[in-house]
Design an enzyme around this catalytic site. Structure first.
Site, short mmCIF file in Angstrom:
data_model
loop_
_atom_site.label_atom_id
_atom_site.label_comp_id
_atom_site.label_asym_id
_atom_site.label_seq_id
_atom_site.Cartn_x
_atom_site.Cartn_y
_atom_site.Cartn_z
N GLY A 207 -10.03 -34.26 -15.23
CA GLY A 207 -8.68 -33.72 -15.09
C GLY A 207 -8.12 -34.01 -13.73
O GLY A 207 -8.65 -34.85 -12.99
N ASN A 208 -7.04 -33.33 -13.38
CA ASN A 208 -6.46 -33.52 -12.04
C ASN A 208 -5.81 -32.21 -11.59
O ASN A 208 -5.78 -31.24 -12.33
CB ASN A 208 -5.48 -34.69 -12.04
N ARG A 209 -5.28 -32.22 -10.39
CA ARG A 209 -4.82 -30.97 -9.77
C ARG A 209 -3.38 -30.60 -10.10
O ARG A 209 -2.86 -29.63 -9.55
CB ARG A 209 -4.91 -31.09 -8.24
N SER A 210 -2.71 -31.35 -10.96
CA SER A 210 -1.28 -31.06 -11.20
C SER A 210 -1.11 -29.67 -11.85
O SER A 210 -1.74 -29.36 -12.85
CB SER A 210 -0.69 -32.13 -12.11
N ALA A 274 0.89 -35.70 -14.49
CA ALA A 274 -0.13 -36.58 -13.92
C ALA A 274 -1.01 -37.01 -15.09
O ALA A 274 -1.73 -36.19 -15.67
CB ALA A 274 -0.93 -35.85 -12.86
#
Ligand code: CTP
Length: 394
Positions: A207-210, A274
């Site tokens: 995943g990512n931090r968005s 993102a």
């Protein structure tokens, strides 16, 4: 409506409703307008200059012969984006209609040529007097927006038409005056928000931090401007926005499908999500044991923007680029590569942007504009981006 730091001169006439304008001032400041209050000398009998100075955080003068070196009536008129006169007494409207310039406020009104909202409040007999009604007609004919006072109980104990409208009613009239009430009416906006998750096994993902906050801010802003909003939301911890059609997705593939289903009917696409650039080649059915969890083989995800752009007709596309170094030329190249019309280059160095309420960066447009965005709220940026999109839509 967001003020975006735009300048208002708030003229205050000498009526008891002057105290209600304190609330109006607070609300305008909350909306991120900058406000200079110009009371008439007689209005100071009701609300003193100290109150206006404390509330607005700005110096308050009433006469042309104060701070003469600044040529204040001209400088205020030049600086103002909008004028609001609230309350406007019968006398003040008569003076404006006659073109008088006998205090600072009437000088500013004469020197300014900006959208102006006049909010009268007075005794019903004074309002219905033919002299007042003629003055109101004159002002309206000259392009000023003059509200009708509300009907109800007055300070004198009488009941009739003369009351100062409520702050929300004045704000809503002001929105129309500045043409921002429904400028997206009849337009469809498709927004992606959040960050995709690419499963490794039933418990793990890439995943990512968005946080999705920027996309949700665009959705709120578009809704408030009358748009028909569809939000493709990936893995956020944010409440649904009533009035926005929200499609929940998890992976890039699901986001791709939702985009394909909705893109053709949209006027503006805002690609703030993102999207994971790659996904695990295999999504294991069972949990991978620790001893086997040593490497993940990845396969590239399609570039959703580039792929959807193949179906582009007249849509305006806004892309985002989160970078740790602001490279305007590289961002321009990315905008073209992704067939976007507008790109927000987001400076995420230091990691303080994710989940933050504020942002800073650059808005870059296909026609060569580079607009520096100093630290501001994501709501304010949302409105700025929508205004750029509207400009492009024509
Ligand atoms: N985007 C997309 N599909 C992807 C990756 C990104 O549609 N698979 C969109 C994002 O929603 C965003 C923009 O493209 O609007 C961001 O692109 P970015 O990740 O900065 O660029 P990349 O093409 O991944 O290039 P690089 O990482 O090499 O800078």
């Amino acid at each position: 409506m967001q003020g975006l730091g735009r300048e208002i001169v708030l003229g205050v006439g000498g009526g008891i409703a002057a105290y209600k304008s304190c609330d109006l001032l607070r609300r305008l400041l909350d909306l991120d307008f900058k406000v200079t209050v110009v009371p008439t000398p007689s209005s100071l009998n009701f609300v003193g200059a100290a109150t206006w100075e404390a509330l607005s955080g700005r110096r308050v003068t009433t006469e042309v012969f104060q701070s003469v070196e600044e040529v204040r009536h001209v400088s205020l008129a030049k600086k103002a984006d909008f004028l609001i006169i609230a309350p406007a007494t019968a006398d003040l409207m008569a003076r404006i209609a006659a073109g008088r310039a006998d205090d600072l406020l009437t000088n500013v009104v004469l020197a300014a040529s900006v959208p102006t909202l006049i909010v009268p409040a007075m005794h019903p007999q004074m309002w219905s007097n033919p002299a007042t009604l003629e003055n109101v007609a004159t002002l309206r004919a000259r392009g000023y927006t003059v509200l009708d006072p509300e009907i109800g109980a007055l300070t004198s104990g009488d009941i009739g038409q003369g009351r100062f409208p409520s702050t929300p009613n004045i704000i809503s009239a002001f929105k129309s005056v500045i043409g921002e009430s429904e400028d997206f009416k009849g337009r469809k906006i498709l927004i992606t928000a959040g960050g995709t998750r690419e499963p490794i096994d039933p418990v793990r993902f890439i995943g990512n931090r968005s946080s999705g906050k920027q996309g949700y801010a665009v959705a709120r802003a578009a809704l408030s401007r009358g748009a028909d909003v569809t939000l493709i939301s990936a893995n956020v911890h944010l409440s649904d926005i009533p009035g926005v059609e929200t499609i929940k997705v998890e992976t890039a593939a699901q986001m791709h499908q939702a985009l394909n289903e909705n893109f053709a009917a949209t006027n503006v696409l805002v690609m703030s999500a993102a999207v994971a650039d790659a996904r695990p080649l295999h999504n294991a059915d069972g949990k991978i044991r620790k001893k086997d969890f040593t490497a993940i083989e990845l396969i590239e995800n399609p570039d959703l923007l580039a792929s959807i752009a193949a179906a582009k007709t007249s849509q305006v596309i806004i892309a985002f680029a989160a970078e740790t170094k602001l490279d305007t030329e590289g961002a321009k190249e990315k905008m073209v590569r992704k067939s976007a019309d507008i790109l927000y280059l987001n400076d995420v160095s230091g990691g303080d942007i994710f989940n933050s309420e504020t942002t800073h960066g650059q808005i870059i447009t296909r026609d060569g504009k580079v607009i520096e965005v100093a630290e501001t709220t994501k709501d304010t940026l949302a409105h700025q981006l929508l205004s750029e999109a509207l400009h492009k839509l024509g």
